[in-house]
Enzyme design. Structure first.
Site, PDB file in Angstrom:
ATOM      1  N   HIS A  56       6.459  -0.208 -11.626  1.00  0.00           N
ATOM      2  CA  HIS A  56       5.706  -0.784  -9.590  1.00  0.00           C
ATOM      3  C   HIS A  56       5.633   0.721  -9.366  1.00  0.00           C
ATOM      4  O   HIS A  56       6.606   0.898  -8.608  1.00  0.00           O
ATOM      5  CB  HIS A  56       6.468  -2.494  -9.018  1.00  0.00           C
ATOM      6  CG  HIS A  56       5.628  -2.192  -7.387  1.00  0.00           C
ATOM      7  ND1 HIS A  56       4.617  -3.238  -7.730  1.00  0.00           N
ATOM      8  CD2 HIS A  56       4.949  -1.415  -6.576  1.00  0.00           C
ATOM      9  CE1 HIS A  56       4.326  -3.404  -6.476  1.00  0.00           C
ATOM     10  NE2 HIS A  56       4.155  -2.321  -5.898  1.00  0.00           N
ATOM     11  N   HIS A  58       3.177   3.588  -6.679  1.00  0.00           N
ATOM     12  CA  HIS A  58       1.665   3.780  -6.344  1.00  0.00           C
ATOM     13  C   HIS A  58       1.282   5.395  -6.425  1.00  0.00           C
ATOM     14  O   HIS A  58       1.542   5.866  -5.529  1.00  0.00           O
ATOM     15  CB  HIS A  58       2.024   3.342  -5.006  1.00  0.00           C
ATOM     16  CG  HIS A  58       1.840   2.110  -4.373  1.00  0.00           C
ATOM     17  ND1 HIS A  58       0.647   1.266  -4.087  1.00  0.00           N
ATOM     18  CD2 HIS A  58       2.718   1.541  -4.719  1.00  0.00           C
ATOM     19  CE1 HIS A  58       1.131  -0.067  -4.140  1.00  0.00           C
ATOM     20  NE2 HIS A  58       2.277   0.007  -4.257  1.00  0.00           N
ATOM     21  N   GLN A 151      -5.316  -2.807  -1.152  1.00  0.00           N
ATOM     22  CA  GLN A 151      -4.646  -2.721  -0.451  1.00  0.00           C
ATOM     23  C   GLN A 151      -5.228  -3.843   0.925  1.00  0.00           C
ATOM     24  O   GLN A 151      -3.858  -4.203   1.848  1.00  0.00           O
ATOM     25  CB  GLN A 151      -5.017  -1.221   0.016  1.00  0.00           C
ATOM     26  CG  GLN A 151      -3.418  -1.203   1.323  1.00  0.00           C
ATOM     27  CD  GLN A 151      -2.023  -1.540   0.790  1.00  0.00           C
ATOM     28  OE1 GLN A 151      -1.807  -0.030   0.321  1.00  0.00           O
ATOM     29  NE2 GLN A 151      -1.394  -1.925   1.702  1.00  0.00           N
ATOM     30  N   HIS A 209       1.790  -7.800  -4.840  1.00  0.00           N
ATOM     31  CA  HIS A 209       2.073  -7.676  -4.203  1.00  0.00           C
ATOM     32  C   HIS A 209       2.380  -9.102  -3.296  1.00  0.00           C
ATOM     33  O   HIS A 209       1.312  -9.630  -2.673  1.00  0.00           O
ATOM     34  CB  HIS A 209       1.871  -6.940  -2.884  1.00  0.00           C
ATOM     35  CG  HIS A 209       1.656  -5.154  -3.501  1.00  0.00           C
ATOM     36  ND1 HIS A 209       1.169  -4.664  -4.565  1.00  0.00           N
ATOM     37  CD2 HIS A 209       2.255  -4.351  -3.415  1.00  0.00           C
ATOM     38  CE1 HIS A 209       1.282  -3.977  -5.152  1.00  0.00           C
ATOM     39  NE2 HIS A 209       2.298  -3.154  -3.807  1.00  0.00           N
ATOM     40  N   GLU A 212       5.364  -9.701   1.162  1.00  0.00           N
ATOM     41  CA  GLU A 212       6.390  -8.257   0.991  1.00  0.00           C
ATOM     42  C   GLU A 212       6.966  -8.240   2.575  1.00  0.00           C
ATOM     43  O   GLU A 212       6.183  -8.355   3.102  1.00  0.00           O
ATOM     44  CB  GLU A 212       5.971  -7.457   0.686  1.00  0.00           C
ATOM     45  CG  GLU A 212       6.817  -5.579   0.765  1.00  0.00           C
ATOM     46  CD  GLU A 212       6.410  -4.658   0.678  1.00  0.00           C
ATOM     47  OE1 GLU A 212       5.342  -4.559   0.149  1.00  0.00           O
ATOM     48  OE2 GLU A 212       7.354  -3.926   0.826  1.00  0.00           O
ATOM     49  N   ASP A 308       8.485   1.610  -6.627  1.00  0.00           N
ATOM     50  CA  ASP A 308       6.999   2.163  -5.563  1.00  0.00           C
ATOM     51  C   ASP A 308       6.621   3.278  -5.064  1.00  0.00           C
ATOM     52  O   ASP A 308       5.328   3.316  -4.891  1.00  0.00           O
ATOM     53  CB  ASP A 308       7.438   1.067  -4.516  1.00  0.00           C
ATOM     54  CG  ASP A 308       6.485  -0.018  -3.136  1.00  0.00           C
ATOM     55  OD1 ASP A 308       5.411   0.059  -4.223  1.00  0.00           O
ATOM     56  OD2 ASP A 308       6.697  -0.254  -2.835  1.00  0.00           O
TER      57      ASP A 308
END
Ligand code: FE2
Length: 425
Positions: A56, A58, A151, A209, A212, A308
């Site tokens: 995971h 970005h 997103q 996701h 969260e 992340d």
């Protein structure tokens, strides 16, 4: 005659073996291989492990810390807002350059497979263009898997669904989502049904996701499990973060965990980021941003640690070292029993590889010849020290070397150097 032999290392299970490599494959794993090799690495007394895997990340946002300014509140929502500004002004070339620098860090740390979410919100899709270019450039040494990640929401953003489909058509290979960011719980649930159907129709994996948030009523994982079992996606779906589970009612969780297990869903907590993002609205007691790791593992649910973020709008630190990730996870999830500590190392290697569906992974004959030699004797010592990666081999080639971390001392009556590795009897 082999191309390369790594001699005398200790494997994560404690056995000692030489590893012989021909081309990009492991040709043999056995003690005392006598054949010649063009190159020999002496790993006597050192840990030899398969490469680290990050399930995971970005990469479109990495190494952008401070752009356009720092996240003053430290919250997930301010991070999303900052990134929303940055993605409109960052060029493809800038994103590619930052990502390639990050991949250099990763390679030097023995992190050779990464699943990265790519923001598919902006209509220009520069993020996707940039990450597909990075994927191509690092292919000789890093397996970079890309997730189409809406997103700003599949439905909350006007072109969210359309752009996610465009990204998949461009070659992005995993379906992502963010149900807790949709406008309503109902929209969140609907987004999961939609995304799982898209994945089923295209034969793709899913990584959401999911929940969260600190809101214990954020229960989208329930719908994700329902759709995964309904559509036969067992083994192909991951729930990332799942932080709301830290505050869910225990009775509800006793029903939920068997449903997650039945659906063949994996869990990817991200301890570095969520220990700082979550609980920001709490006074005291202040909650940890950690899902129920040991409880899920006890149910047979695969759980892997993810990183992340590194130096981006959400997280202001980071080194591309999955041992840092596992170290934090070990602490926050209180995995201090010797078996649990050893498991934390397995989570950032074998478990993560299985979760992202990495092929030909491991230290066995016929596997891809990728491995890392660490200045530590055991997996637990590696977690304690986060030591030098003495050698990193990717697809049969030595791509990085580091010196041991010994320090020279000038102390009266004391030896001249210090090793932080534990003394052996
Ligand atoms: Fe993430």
């Amino acid at each position: 005659m082999f191309d390369l032999i790594v001699r005398g290392g200790t494997l994560p299970d404690g056995t000692q073996a030489d590893i012989a490599i021909s081309g990009d494959r492991i040709a043999a794993v056995a003690p005392g291989i006598t054949a010649e090799a063009a190159e020999v690495i002496d790993a006597t007394g050192d840990l030899v492990a398969p490469p680290f895997v990050d399930p995971h990340f970005h990469m479109d946002a990495t190494l952008s810390y401070g752009l356009p300014r720092v996240n003053a509140s430290g919250t997930l929502l301010e991070g999303i807002a900052l990134w929303g500004e940055l993605r409109q002004i960052a060029t493809v070339d800038e994103m590619v350059a930052r990502a390639l620098t990050y991949c250099d860090w990763a390679a030097s740390m023995g992190l050779l497979a990464i699943r990265s979410h790519v923001d598919t919100t902006p209509d220009h899709l520069n993020t996707v263009t940039a990450m597909l270019e990075v994927q191509k450039q690092v292919k000789p040494y890093i397996d970079l898997q890309l997730v189409a990640f809406p997103q700003d929401g599949l439905y909350r953003s006007a072109t969210g669904r359309e752009n996610l489909i465009r990204a998949l058509d461009m070659g992005v290979e995993v379906v992502g989502g963010i149900p807790h960011f949709e406008r309503t719980m109902a929209d969140g649930a609907a987004s999961l049904s939609d995304l799982c159907r898209i994945a089923a129709d295209r034969g793709l994996m899913v990584d959401i996701h999911c929940d969260e948030t600190d809101d214990p009523l954020s229960r989208h994982i329930e719908m994700l499990a329902f759709e995964a079992q309904r559509l036969g996606l067992q083994g192909r779906v991951a729930g990332s973060h799942l932080t709301s589970m830290h505050s869910m009612d225990n009775y509800y969780v006793s029903k939920l965990l068997p449903l997650i297990a039945e659906a063949g869903i994996s869990a990817i907590p991200n301890p570095l980021i969520n220990i700082v993002l979550q609980g920001r609205h709490d006074t005291f007691p202040k909650r940890r941003g950690m899902t129920r790791v040991k409880e899920m593992q006890a149910m047979g649910i695969p759980v892997g640690w993810g990183q992340d973020c590194v130096l981006d709008p959400w997280y202001s630190l980071g080194t591309a070292d999955m041992l840092d990730v596992a170290f934090m996870g070990l602490h926050v999830a209180q995995m201090t029993h010797p078996d649990e500590m050893a498991r934390c190392f397995t989570m950032v290697t074998e478990t993560n590889a299985a979760i992202i569906g990495l092929q030909d992974y491991g230290l066995h004959k016929g596997a891809m010849a990728s491995l890392v030699v660490l200045d530590a004797a055991t997996p637990t010592e590696a977690l304690r020290l986060r030591p030098a990666r003495l050698a990193v081999i990717a697809k049969g080639k030595v791509i990085a070397r580091s010196a041991r971390g010994d320090a020279a001392l000038s102390l009266p009556g004391r030896p001249g150097s210090v090793r932080r590795r534990a003394p052996r009897g």
